[in-house]
Scaffold this active site. Structure first.
Site, short mmCIF file in Angstrom:
data_model
loop_
_atom_site.label_atom_id
_atom_site.label_comp_id
_atom_site.label_asym_id
_atom_site.label_seq_id
_atom_site.Cartn_x
_atom_site.Cartn_y
_atom_site.Cartn_z
CB ILE A 91 6.05 -3.67 3.49
CG1 ILE A 91 6.33 -2.67 4.62
CG2 ILE A 91 6.00 -2.98 2.13
CD1 ILE A 91 7.74 -2.08 4.56
CG HIS A 92 2.08 -8.31 1.26
ND1 HIS A 92 1.29 -7.80 2.25
CD2 HIS A 92 1.22 -8.87 0.36
CE1 HIS A 92 0.02 -8.05 1.98
NE2 HIS A 92 -0.05 -8.69 0.84
NE ARG A 93 -1.94 -4.94 -0.71
CZ ARG A 93 -2.61 -6.09 -0.49
NH1 ARG A 93 -2.86 -6.93 -1.47
NH2 ARG A 93 -3.04 -6.38 0.71
#
Ligand code: UD1
Ligand code: UDP
Length: 363
Positions: free
Chosen positions: A210-212
């Site tokens: 997860i990084h968006r």
């Protein structure tokens, strides 16, 4: 041809590893390359590890721009890249993907009338709120050479009036060259899977990333994702956590349950070992969606749209957004499609990119 290549973020190191190696190993190809690192990513495990383990030469220039707001960091890069271009006088400048480093490189070069080559051109999420969509659209319009990973990407460009000029002689930003080269990350995965001998303990786990920005910067979306993963207590997860996400998880006091192994970001060789060993992938990453497919793993994408639409069409990727129940049900419903189509070319992307330069430029 003297080419300046701008890189700055993790996926760009991985893409550059492939093309830079091709250039180094084929000195007769007519291209020499100077790598410029903007410093957008700088932690050891977000930057250095890729250079050492993937055999990327140390960039000649590091601009050490670091983190900050979009305008400040992109502007800082623009300023410094302009200086480098004026000093080095390259014949062309090459950028990858859709980060702020991509846009800064393309803009600095095009203002100085240095033709721009864009690798991974033509991708669209059709969500202009995404910083990546802004960066890739602007970069495509500024570019001279547009190297597309898929026919869908070629079609997306056509819808915006960007087509191959079919002109002979040196192309420029008004006489574009649009080429379908296949996907450079596919080539990376083919090459480095042979080099990775990292053994991953355990099987059957789900690999999570997860990084968006649209997920990390929206507390409700991030909490819904964490809630879904915590609800899936019958599954084991491995989660290499991007520093951006770690920071927000801490700020919001969001915690994962014990079936989730949270680890620091890993190098590419370890990452592809996880991708090879896992049973499925849950991600909002662009690159990881594709790598799931390269390793024949089903992928659940926790976003509202994806640029890699062929993965969804072929059944290998399920786009679920960030509603907790939808994520939980999608994971419980994971299936492996029967067909495994060849979606991303023949694995000779670097060779094609360089051959399109060759002959079209007479510098
Ligand atoms: C950037 C790209 C994104 C890409 C991603 C790959 C933009 C707008 N976004 O997002 O398209 O998918 O890289 O990973 O260019 N940080 C560190 N150490 C680092 C790097 C980042 O601590 O080495 C932290 C900092 O707090 C920073 C935050 O992560 O503010 C975000 O970094 P940034 O480069 O702005 O965006 P990414 O989310 O990494
Ligand atoms: N990656 C990695 N280590 C990690 C997480 C990702 O090497 O801990 C690699 C991954 O295999 C892929 C690339 O980084 O090749 C994807 O980068 P990221 O998800 O940061 O960005 P995106 O592709 O979404 O732009």
């Amino acid at each position: 041809m003297k080419m300046l290549t701008i890189i700055g973020a993790r996926p760009q190191f991985i893409k550059a590893a492939v093309l830079s190696r091709y250039i180094r190993e084929n000195p007769s190809c007519g291209v020499t390359e100077t790598l410029v690192h903007t410093g957008q990513h700088y932690n050891q495990n977000m930057s250095d590890v890729f250079f050492t383990e993937m055999g990327i030469p140390e960039p000649k220039i590091n601009l050490h721009v670091g983190s900050g707001n979009h305008g400040k960091t992109t502007g800082h890069m623009l300023d410094k890249i302009e200086e480098v271009i004026l000093d080095r006088k390259p014949d062309a400048l090459l950028v990858y993907g859709d980060t702020n480093s991509t846009l800064a490189g393309a803009l600095a070069a095009s203002k100085l009338h240095i033709p721009v080559a864009h690798v991974e051109a033509g991708l669209r999420s059709y969500m202009m709120a995404m910083p990546e969509e802004q960066n890739r659209r602007l970069t495509d319009h500024l570019s001279t050479w547009l190297f597309c990973p898929t026919q869908t990407a070629v079609g997306n460009l056509r819808k915006e009036g960007i087509t191959d000029s079919k002109s002979v002689g040196r192309p420029d930003a008004d006489k574009k060259k649009v080429e379908m080269t296949g996907d450079i990350m596919y080539e990376a995965s083919l090459y480095y899977r042979e080099k990775s001998n990292i053994q991953i303990n355990g099987k059957g786990f789900i690999l999570l990333t997860i990084h968006r920005a649209e997920n990390t910067d929206d507390p409700a979306r991030l909490a819904a994702i964490v809630g879904a993963v915590n609800d899936l207590a019958d599954y084991q997860f491995v989660f290499p956590v991007h520093p951006r996400t770690r920071k927000v998880l801490e700020q919001q006091n969001l915690k994962f349950a014990s079936h989730v192994r949270v680890i620091d970001p890993v190098g590419y060789l370890e990452m592809i070992a996880y991708e090879a060993a896992c049973s499925a992938v849950v991600t909002d990453s662009g690159g990881v969606q594709k790598e799931a497919f390269f390793f024949q793993k089903p992928c659940i994408t926790i976003r509202d749209s994806t640029e890699w639409v062929e993965l969804v069409d072929s059944g290998w990727n399920t786009l679920v957004g960030t509603d907790t129940d939808t994520i939980v049900n999608a994971v419980k419903d994971i299936r492996i499609p029967n067909d495994y189509p060849q979606l991303y070319g023949d694995g000779h992307c670097a060779e094609k990119i360089i051959s399109y330069f060759h002959g079209e430029t007479n510098v």
